[in-house]
Design a protein around this motif. Structure first.
Motif, PDB file in Angstrom:
ATOM      1  N   UNK A 116       0.821  -1.202   0.000  1.00 15.70           N
ATOM      2  CA  UNK A 116       0.000   0.000   0.000  1.00 15.70           C
ATOM      3  C   UNK A 116       0.861   1.261   0.000  1.00 15.70           C
ATOM      4  N   UNK A 117       2.125   1.103  -0.336  1.00 14.38           N
ATOM      5  CA  UNK A 117       3.003   2.258  -0.454  1.00 14.38           C
ATOM      6  C   UNK A 117       3.042   2.814  -1.865  1.00 14.38           C
ATOM      7  N   UNK A 118       2.511   2.066  -2.830  1.00 16.67           N
ATOM      8  CA  UNK A 118       2.546   2.473  -4.231  1.00 16.67           C
ATOM      9  C   UNK A 118       1.140   2.830  -4.690  1.00 16.67           C
ATOM     10  N   UNK A 119       0.961   4.027  -5.180  1.00 16.70           N
ATOM     11  CA  UNK A 119      -0.347   4.489  -5.655  1.00 16.70           C
ATOM     12  C   UNK A 119      -0.377   4.424  -7.183  1.00 16.70           C
ATOM     13  N   UNK A 120      -0.320   3.209  -7.712  1.00 13.02           N
ATOM     14  CA  UNK A 120      -0.322   3.030  -9.169  1.00 13.02           C
ATOM     15  C   UNK A 120      -0.951   1.690  -9.502  1.00 13.02           C
ATOM     16  N   UNK A 121      -1.552   1.627 -10.683  1.00 11.31           N
ATOM     17  CA  UNK A 121      -2.273   0.446 -11.136  1.00 11.31           C
ATOM     18  C   UNK A 121      -1.399  -0.447 -12.011  1.00 11.31           C
ATOM     19  N   UNK A 122      -1.799  -1.710 -12.114  1.00 14.26           N
ATOM     20  CA  UNK A 122      -1.193  -2.597 -13.096  1.00 14.26           C
ATOM     21  C   UNK A 122      -1.590  -2.148 -14.497  1.00 14.26           C
ATOM     22  N   UNK A 123      -0.883  -2.657 -15.502  1.00 15.24           N
ATOM     23  CA  UNK A 123      -1.118  -2.219 -16.879  1.00 15.24           C
ATOM     24  C   UNK A 123      -2.503  -2.637 -17.367  1.00 15.24           C
ATOM     25  N   UNK A 124      -3.129  -1.823 -18.218  1.00 12.11           N
ATOM     26  CA  UNK A 124      -4.425  -2.195 -18.805  1.00 12.11           C
ATOM     27  C   UNK A 124      -4.219  -3.249 -19.891  1.00 12.11           C
ATOM     28  N   UNK A 125      -5.242  -4.046 -20.208  1.00 10.58           N
ATOM     29  CA  UNK A 125      -5.080  -5.070 -21.249  1.00 10.58           C
ATOM     30  C   UNK A 125      -4.769  -4.490 -22.622  1.00 10.58           C
ATOM     31  N   UNK A 126      -5.148  -3.245 -22.861  1.00 12.47           N
ATOM     32  CA  UNK A 126      -4.904  -2.634 -24.178  1.00 12.47           C
ATOM     33  C   UNK A 126      -3.429  -2.337 -24.424  1.00 12.47           C
ATOM     34  N   UNK A 127      -2.593  -2.458 -23.401  1.00  8.55           N
ATOM     35  CA  UNK A 127      -1.183  -2.104 -23.579  1.00  8.55           C
ATOM     36  C   UNK A 127      -0.494  -3.011 -24.591  1.00  8.55           C
ATOM     37  N   UNK A 128      -0.810  -4.301 -24.576  1.00  7.54           N
ATOM     38  CA  UNK A 128      -0.148  -5.224 -25.492  1.00  7.54           C
ATOM     39  C   UNK A 128      -0.449  -4.887 -26.945  1.00  7.54           C
ATOM     40  N   UNK A 361      -2.218   4.310 -27.126  1.00 11.07           N
ATOM     41  CA  UNK A 361      -3.042   4.289 -25.920  1.00 11.07           C
ATOM     42  C   UNK A 361      -3.943   5.519 -25.848  1.00 11.07           C
ATOM     43  N   UNK A 362      -3.392   6.670 -26.176  1.00 10.10           N
ATOM     44  CA  UNK A 362      -4.200   7.888 -26.133  1.00 10.10           C
ATOM     45  C   UNK A 362      -5.304   7.861 -27.190  1.00 10.10           C
ATOM     46  N   UNK A 363      -5.062   7.183 -28.293  1.00  5.39           N
ATOM     47  CA  UNK A 363      -6.108   7.052 -29.307  1.00  5.39           C
ATOM     48  C   UNK A 363      -7.287   6.236 -28.783  1.00  5.39           C
ATOM     49  N   UNK A 364      -7.013   5.374 -27.804  1.00  6.72           N
ATOM     50  CA  UNK A 364      -8.069   4.548 -27.197  1.00  6.72           C
ATOM     51  C   UNK A 364      -8.375   5.021 -25.778  1.00  6.72           C
ATOM     52  N   UNK A 365      -8.087   6.290 -25.498  1.00  4.60           N
ATOM     53  CA  UNK A 365      -8.168   6.810 -24.126  1.00  4.60           C
ATOM     54  C   UNK A 365      -9.575   6.716 -23.556  1.00  4.60           C
ATOM     55  N   UNK A 366     -10.585   6.989 -24.356  1.00  5.55           N
ATOM     56  CA  UNK A 366     -11.948   7.018 -23.826  1.00  5.55           C
ATOM     57  C   UNK A 366     -12.324   5.681 -23.193  1.00  5.55           C
ATOM     58  N   UNK A 367     -12.034   4.585 -23.885  1.00  3.13           N
ATOM     59  CA  UNK A 367     -12.388   3.262 -23.364  1.00  3.13           C
ATOM     60  C   UNK A 367     -11.498   2.877 -22.188  1.00  3.13           C
ATOM     61  N   UNK A 368     -10.198   3.137 -22.302  1.00  6.57           N
ATOM     62  CA  UNK A 368      -9.278   2.738 -21.245  1.00  6.57           C
ATOM     63  C   UNK A 368      -9.586   3.480 -19.954  1.00  6.57           C
ATOM     64  N   UNK A 369      -9.754   4.784 -20.042  1.00  2.35           N
ATOM     65  CA  UNK A 369      -9.993   5.583 -18.836  1.00  2.35           C
ATOM     66  C   UNK A 369     -11.348   5.246 -18.225  1.00  2.35           C
ATOM     67  N   UNK A 370     -12.352   4.977 -19.060  1.00  2.00           N
ATOM     68  CA  UNK A 370     -13.654   4.584 -18.518  1.00  2.00           C
ATOM     69  C   UNK A 370     -13.533   3.303 -17.699  1.00  2.00           C
ATOM     70  N   UNK A 371     -12.786   2.326 -18.212  1.00  2.00           N
ATOM     71  CA  UNK A 371     -12.578   1.081 -17.468  1.00  2.00           C
ATOM     72  C   UNK A 371     -11.828   1.340 -16.166  1.00  2.00           C
TER      73      UNK A 371
END
Length: 484
Positions: A116-128, A361-371
């Motif tokens: 709980x010392x890291x405030x970051x998420x794992x990678x989204x599936x769209x990264x690959x 990733x930014x081209x798909x930002x709407x879907x990624x950020x919504x998730x």
């Protein structure tokens, strides 16, 4: 060695080390050694710094030199301190530790730790898929040297378009791509802040920003945030007018660590006050994409800027992935060119392949950020529910975005709790990491970036540890004053 800490400085960092509750009673020298190890573990005391002489620290703490001597001896035995006659003692990395993803020290066998010392998420599936597409785009860049100090044009245009969509018209010439948001901050400080310059920051604030300011030998002044309301407008504006700092570093969107959102009216007043006193504003927008509960964001702070006083920084780490080291600076076009000139003496340019991944990733930002928003809302609510059930004495303001809760504890035990939690497989970022000189012991940052089940399990372990602290040390406490 990176420097030296004086006796009075270390005493301030240690705070009420002799009164901190523990899971078992221990002599003063062991308590002192444990408190120093805690400072090392959470980064408040850096690697390779020379500690004060035994007599100097004893005088600063008003204890016997024998106690300090014994504490130093124990730190040497555990590998946290090295000493040489005539040269002093300095901090070191124990042989059974490594530098973790946070940049802090951690045991080698911590793979099962609930961090709980890291405030970051794992990678989204769209990264690959974005990475695969980026490799197909890469050949058109291979005929050149690959150095783009301000970033490749596709990414600068994508970032500029995102600002324009938020109501802040921006051109690619106003964008500089960096190797993460922290890198963006470092470059801005290199350009805008002379050593010893005054900087106003929020309290609490992002620890790595404090580290960057310390690296520039800045004189830091603070504006305390209210636990339940955030910025006090008159106090913040008064601080700007009275101290007239060279820079002010602010996090207006879901402030790290408190989660507060600065209202539009205050944003406009802050920009006007900064211009009046000659202060430049560094606006950290790391969490701007992570609004929840249908929260409508105020206009960007730079919307109210008419005199190039606002430099905005942001990046991919929070909404996308920390392993993709892509950040940016939004400033006037001349400022961007000056930043590029500074940059070539540091790291030349960001990796082209990473920038191409970011473009996709930014081209798909709407879907990624919504998730991401849905995921974070579920995890936040799971953490809130566990705290309400297991630790109802703790006070938490529900954030409307971001990735962290800022919990006010039922006593000034944040550092002690963090040390005890390590023993049961939970890593914490205690409150004092987010302030100066050992303050904020009554607070704890809790990110909700782990899966919900892990968050519930972590809170259960913390509740047990908190109970143990009470059993060992409750009789030592008087009712403390609230630290804000």
């Amino acid at each position: 060695m990176t420097g030296q800490v004086r006796g009075v400085q270390l005493a301030r960092l240690l705070g009420q080390w002799h009164a901190l509750p523990g899971r078992r009673r221990s002599p003063d020298y062991a308590a002192l050694a444990g408190s120093v190890r805690g400072l090392l573990a959470d980064g408040r005391l850096p690697l390779g710094v020379r500690l004060p002489a035994e007599r100097e620290l004893a005088e600063a703490l008003r204890i016997s030199r024998t106690t300090v001597t014994a504490a130093y001896r124990q730190l040497r035995e555990t590998g946290h301190l090295a000493s040489r006659r005539g040269a002093g003692s300095w901090t070191m990395l124990p042989g059974n530790h490594r530098v973790a993803s946070t940049g802090l020290w951690t045991p080698l066998d911590d793979r099962e730790m609930l961090d709980l010392g890291v405030a970051a998420l794992a990678a989204p599936p769209q990264l690959l898929s974005a990475a695969r597409a980026a490799t197909e785009d890469l050949p058109r860049y291979l005929s050149g040297a690959g150095y783009h100090p301000t970033g490749i044009i596709e990414l600068r245009e994508a970032v500029a378009d995102a600002y324009t969509a938020r109501g802040l018209p921006t051109s690619a010439d106003q964008i500089m791509v960096t190797s993460g948001t922290q890198h963006a901050l470092d470059l801005v400080l290199r350009l805008a802040l002379a050593p010893g310059g005054t900087v106003l920051v929020e309290s609490p604030t992002y620890p790595n920003a404090l580290a960057a300011l310390a690296g520039r030998r800045a004189r830091i002044t603070t504006h305390g945030l209210a636990a339940d309301g955030g910025w006090e407008p008159d106090l913040l504006l008064g601080s700007l007018r009275q101290t007239r700092p060279k820079l002010a570093y602010l996090i207006p969107e879901f402030q790290n660590p408190t989660g507060h959102l600065m209202p539009a009216s205050l944003r406009e007043r802050v920009v006007a006050a900064a211009h009046a006193v000659g202060t430049d504003l560094i606006i950290d927008e790391s969490f701007v994409d992570l609004a929840m509960d249908g929260t409508e964001l105020p206009p960007p702070v730079a919307t109210y800027d008419r005199h190039s006083r606002v430099v905005s920084i942001g990046g991919m780490s929070k909404p996308y992935w920390g392993g993709l080291r892509i950040g940016w600076v939004r400033a006037s076009a001349p400022q961007v060119q000056r930043l590029a000139a500074v940059r070539v003496g540091v790291d030349m340019a960001s990796p082209v392949l990473d920038q191409l991944v970011a473009v996709h990733l930014l081209a798909d930002a709407e879907a990624i950020v919504a998730d991401r928003r849905v995921q974070l809302a579920v995890q936040r609510d799971a953490l809130l529910g566990a705290l309400a059930h297991q630790l109802p004495e703790w006070r938490v303001t529900v954030p409307r975005g971001g990735v962290t809760l800022w919990a006010e504890l039922d006593g000034p035990v944040s550092s002690a709790l963090a040390r005890a939690a390590e023993e049961v497989g939970v890593r914490l970022a205690p409150g004092p990491r987010f302030g100066l000189d050992g303050t904020l012991e009554r607070f704890l940052r809790l990110p909700f970036t782990l899966p919900a089940a892990d968050l519930v399990e972590a809170v259960g372990r913390l509740a047990a540890i908190r109970y143990d602290l009470d059993r060992a040390g409750r009789q030592r406490w008087r009712e403390p004053a609230v630290i804000a």
